[in-house]
Design a protein around this motif. Structure first.
Motif, PDB file in Angstrom:
ATOM      1  N   LEU A 183       0.830  -1.199   0.000  1.00  0.00           N
ATOM      2  CA  LEU A 183       0.000   0.000   0.000  1.00  0.00           C
ATOM      3  C   LEU A 183       0.867   1.254   0.000  1.00  0.00           C
ATOM      4  O   LEU A 183       0.603   2.202  -0.738  1.00  0.00           O
ATOM      5  N   TYR A 184       1.913   1.232   0.810  1.00  0.00           N
ATOM      6  CA  TYR A 184       2.852   2.358   0.824  1.00  0.00           C
ATOM      7  C   TYR A 184       3.453   2.574  -0.562  1.00  0.00           C
ATOM      8  O   TYR A 184       3.548   3.704  -1.035  1.00  0.00           O
ATOM      9  N   ASN A 185       3.868   1.495  -1.203  1.00  0.00           N
ATOM     10  CA  ASN A 185       4.477   1.626  -2.527  1.00  0.00           C
ATOM     11  C   ASN A 185       3.523   2.251  -3.529  1.00  0.00           C
ATOM     12  O   ASN A 185       3.907   3.121  -4.307  1.00  0.00           O
ATOM     13  N   TYR A 186       2.273   1.788  -3.556  1.00  0.00           N
ATOM     14  CA  TYR A 186       1.303   2.336  -4.515  1.00  0.00           C
ATOM     15  C   TYR A 186       1.097   3.832  -4.301  1.00  0.00           C
ATOM     16  O   TYR A 186       1.149   4.621  -5.246  1.00  0.00           O
ATOM     17  N   TYR A 187       0.868   4.220  -3.066  1.00  0.00           N
ATOM     18  CA  TYR A 187       0.628   5.629  -2.797  1.00  0.00           C
ATOM     19  C   TYR A 187       1.885   6.477  -2.961  1.00  0.00           C
ATOM     20  O   TYR A 187       1.807   7.626  -3.389  1.00  0.00           O
ATOM     21  N   ALA A 188       3.050   5.926  -2.642  1.00  0.00           N
ATOM     22  CA  ALA A 188       4.301   6.676  -2.798  1.00  0.00           C
ATOM     23  C   ALA A 188       4.590   6.945  -4.272  1.00  0.00           C
ATOM     24  O   ALA A 188       5.013   8.047  -4.637  1.00  0.00           O
ATOM     25  N   VAL A 189       4.357   5.951  -5.116  1.00  0.00           N
ATOM     26  CA  VAL A 189       4.561   6.155  -6.557  1.00  0.00           C
ATOM     27  C   VAL A 189       3.567   7.193  -7.081  1.00  0.00           C
ATOM     28  O   VAL A 189       3.934   8.104  -7.833  1.00  0.00           O
ATOM     29  N   ALA A 190       2.316   7.083  -6.656  1.00  0.00           N
ATOM     30  CA  ALA A 190       1.297   8.030  -7.115  1.00  0.00           C
ATOM     31  C   ALA A 190       1.605   9.459  -6.662  1.00  0.00           C
ATOM     32  O   ALA A 190       1.523  10.400  -7.467  1.00  0.00           O
ATOM     33  N   THR A 191       1.986   9.630  -5.408  1.00  0.00           N
ATOM     34  CA  THR A 191       2.283  10.988  -4.934  1.00  0.00           C
ATOM     35  C   THR A 191       3.563  11.537  -5.559  1.00  0.00           C
ATOM     36  O   THR A 191       3.653  12.739  -5.822  1.00  0.00           O
ATOM     37  N   SER A 192       4.539  10.684  -5.814  1.00  0.00           N
ATOM     38  CA  SER A 192       5.772  11.146  -6.454  1.00  0.00           C
ATOM     39  C   SER A 192       5.498  11.611  -7.881  1.00  0.00           C
ATOM     40  O   SER A 192       5.999  12.663  -8.306  1.00  0.00           O
TER      41      SER A 192
END
Length: 170
Positions: free
Chosen positions: A90-99
């Motif tokens: 979940l962290y990875n998905y949101y981190a990629v999206a916010t980046s």
């Protein structure tokens, strides 16, 4: 394009402690970046002209996105300490999206020649990208470990149930 698997953080620290260290560093850096953007936005608000109103709005959007990254790194702390695969994913998905989302206002600030703000944003995005790569490697490692454990349990269970043909219940 395949993301490389990383076995050590910065080539010397084991992966999970390295993720936790980078999460701490990311929180500190994101807090500094958000603070820098807030201060520069507040200073620009005092002398708002038609051109600077767009810059203030862009900075506001950018520090909102980076603030979300700050919250995501708190999620990373919890996930890394608990070795929770679903939270790390979940962290990875949101981190990629916010980046990726943060790139748009960063390029806009760069086009407006706001070099300090755009540099801080690019550094935050770069650090976030490295942490995403580390977290992905940790997820792969944890999944392989879980798969090995499940395979061993299945083999042990199969051996325990295996009854020879000569043994009958009668």
């Amino acid at each position: 394009m395949k993301v490389p698997d990383v076995n050590r953080c910065c080539f010397c620290i084991p992966l999970r402690p390295g993720i936790i260290i980078f999460a701490y560093l990311n929180v500190i850096f994101l807090a500094a970046a958000v603070t820098c953007l807030v201060i520069s936005t507040e200073l620009q608000k005092t002398s708002i002209t038609r051109d600077s109103a767009v810059e203030v709005l862009t900075s506001t959007i950018l520090y909102s996105i980076l603030g979300m990254g700050l919250i995501l790194n708190i999620l990373l702390f919890v996930a890394a300490y608990q070795k929770d695969i679903s939270m790390l994913r979940l962290y990875n998905y949101y981190a990629v999206a916010t980046s990726l989302t943060a790139l748009v206002p960063t390029f806009f600030l760069l086009s407006r020649r706001m070099y300090v703000d755009s540099t801080m944003s690019f550094l935050a995005i770069g650090l976030q990208s490295y942490v995403v790569m580390l977290v992905r490697s940790e997820v792969v490692k944890l999944e392989e470990k879980e798969l090995r454990q499940n395979t061993e349990e299945h083999e042990n269970l199969h051996e325990a149930i295996n009854v020879p043909d000569c043994v009958t219940l009668l």
